[in-house]
Design a protein around this motif. Structure first.
Motif, PDB file in Angstrom:
ATOM      1  N   GLU A  52      13.074  23.915  15.064  1.00 32.38           N
ATOM      2  CA  GLU A  52      13.345  23.347  13.740  1.00 32.38           C
ATOM      3  C   GLU A  52      13.900  21.927  13.854  1.00 32.38           C
ATOM      4  O   GLU A  52      13.472  21.029  13.128  1.00 32.38           O
ATOM      5  N   GLU A  93      21.192  18.825   4.477  1.00 33.41           N
ATOM      6  CA  GLU A  93      20.835  20.213   4.219  1.00 33.41           C
ATOM      7  C   GLU A  93      20.468  20.313   2.745  1.00 33.41           C
ATOM      8  O   GLU A  93      21.157  19.789   1.885  1.00 33.41           O
ATOM      9  N   ARG A  94      19.353  20.955   2.466  1.00 35.22           N
ATOM     10  CA  ARG A  94      18.939  21.109   1.072  1.00 35.22           C
ATOM     11  C   ARG A  94      18.442  22.524   0.842  1.00 35.22           C
ATOM     12  O   ARG A  94      18.163  23.248   1.787  1.00 35.22           O
ATOM     13  N   ARG A  95      18.337  22.877  -0.393  1.00 32.67           N
ATOM     14  CA  ARG A  95      17.831  24.200  -0.774  1.00 32.67           C
ATOM     15  C   ARG A  95      16.369  24.052  -1.180  1.00 32.67           C
ATOM     16  O   ARG A  95      16.063  23.422  -2.181  1.00 32.67           O
ATOM     17  N   ARG A 104      13.825  24.101   5.066  1.00 36.64           N
ATOM     18  CA  ARG A 104      14.686  25.231   5.408  1.00 36.64           C
ATOM     19  C   ARG A 104      15.297  25.146   6.801  1.00 36.64           C
ATOM     20  O   ARG A 104      16.084  25.995   7.184  1.00 36.64           O
ATOM     21  N   LEU A 106      17.556  23.109   8.400  1.00 37.62           N
ATOM     22  CA  LEU A 106      19.012  23.019   8.531  1.00 37.62           C
ATOM     23  C   LEU A 106      19.705  24.227   7.921  1.00 37.62           C
ATOM     24  O   LEU A 106      20.763  24.650   8.402  1.00 37.62           O
ATOM     25  N   GLN A 107      19.116  24.809   6.871  1.00 31.85           N
ATOM     26  CA  GLN A 107      19.654  26.046   6.317  1.00 31.85           C
ATOM     27  C   GLN A 107      19.642  27.133   7.387  1.00 31.85           C
ATOM     28  O   GLN A 107      20.603  27.880   7.536  1.00 31.85           O
ATOM     29  N   LEU A 108      18.550  27.213   8.107  1.00 37.52           N
ATOM     30  CA  LEU A 108      18.407  28.204   9.169  1.00 37.52           C
ATOM     31  C   LEU A 108      19.439  27.968  10.267  1.00 37.52           C
ATOM     32  O   LEU A 108      20.080  28.910  10.741  1.00 37.52           O
ATOM     33  N   ALA A 110      22.339  26.443   9.924  1.00 40.20           N
ATOM     34  CA  ALA A 110      23.660  26.740   9.367  1.00 40.20           C
ATOM     35  C   ALA A 110      23.919  28.239   9.278  1.00 40.20           C
ATOM     36  O   ALA A 110      25.032  28.705   9.557  1.00 40.20           O
ATOM     37  N   CYS A 111      22.906  28.999   8.897  1.00 37.68           N
ATOM     38  CA  CYS A 111      23.079  30.444   8.727  1.00 37.68           C
ATOM     39  C   CYS A 111      23.106  31.221  10.038  1.00 37.68           C
ATOM     40  O   CYS A 111      23.691  32.291  10.111  1.00 37.68           O
TER      41      CYS A 111
END
Length: 135
Positions: A52, A93-95, A104, A106-108, A110-111
């Protein structure tokens, strides 16, 4: 691959050209290094997150991409993974919406990771994350 900096001891680092084929190569070298360190349990998640971040670097940077793994010697310390590129701007990071194909990564990160962040350097930025070692 431009070059392997070091794959001995507790640190491994590689530099790749800004070419789409390096995503697969980065996943492969990360998996091999983790296997060499006996961290097979972290191969899938680390390869996914590296993929990613390298993809983000390819999308926004036009220079070499660095990948670095640091395996801690102290018990309880996490695996540190860093991806660097020559663009100094930190990623946002965005939604992503349900129908969007991108946004997705950076969301991945972060999670999935224990911690993550970015830092600026003289030659660009580094996005890093930590993963807990299997216990």
């Amino acid at each position: 691959m431009i070059g392997v900096i070091d794959t001995r001891g507790d640190c491994a680092a590689w530099t790749f050209p800004a070419d789409p084929g390096v995503v697969r190569t980065a996943r492969t070298v990360v998996r091999r290094q983790l296997a060499a360190w006996g961290l097979d349990a972290l191969e899938d998640v680390t390869a996914l997150l590296v993929s990613e971040l390298v993809t983000n670097s390819l999308r926004y940077a036009h220079g070499p991409i660095g990948v670095r793994l640091t395996h801690p010697e102290e018990a309880g310390s996490p695996l540190l993974v860093e991806v660097s590129d020559p663009v100094p701007d930190a990623p946002r990071e965005r939604r992503a919406g349900p129908d969007e194909e991108t946004g997705r990564g950076l969301q991945l990160v972060a999670c999935t990771s224990c911690r993550w962040g970015t830092r600026r350097g003289r030659r660009g930025k580094t996005v890093w994350f930590e993963l807990a070692l299997p216990g």
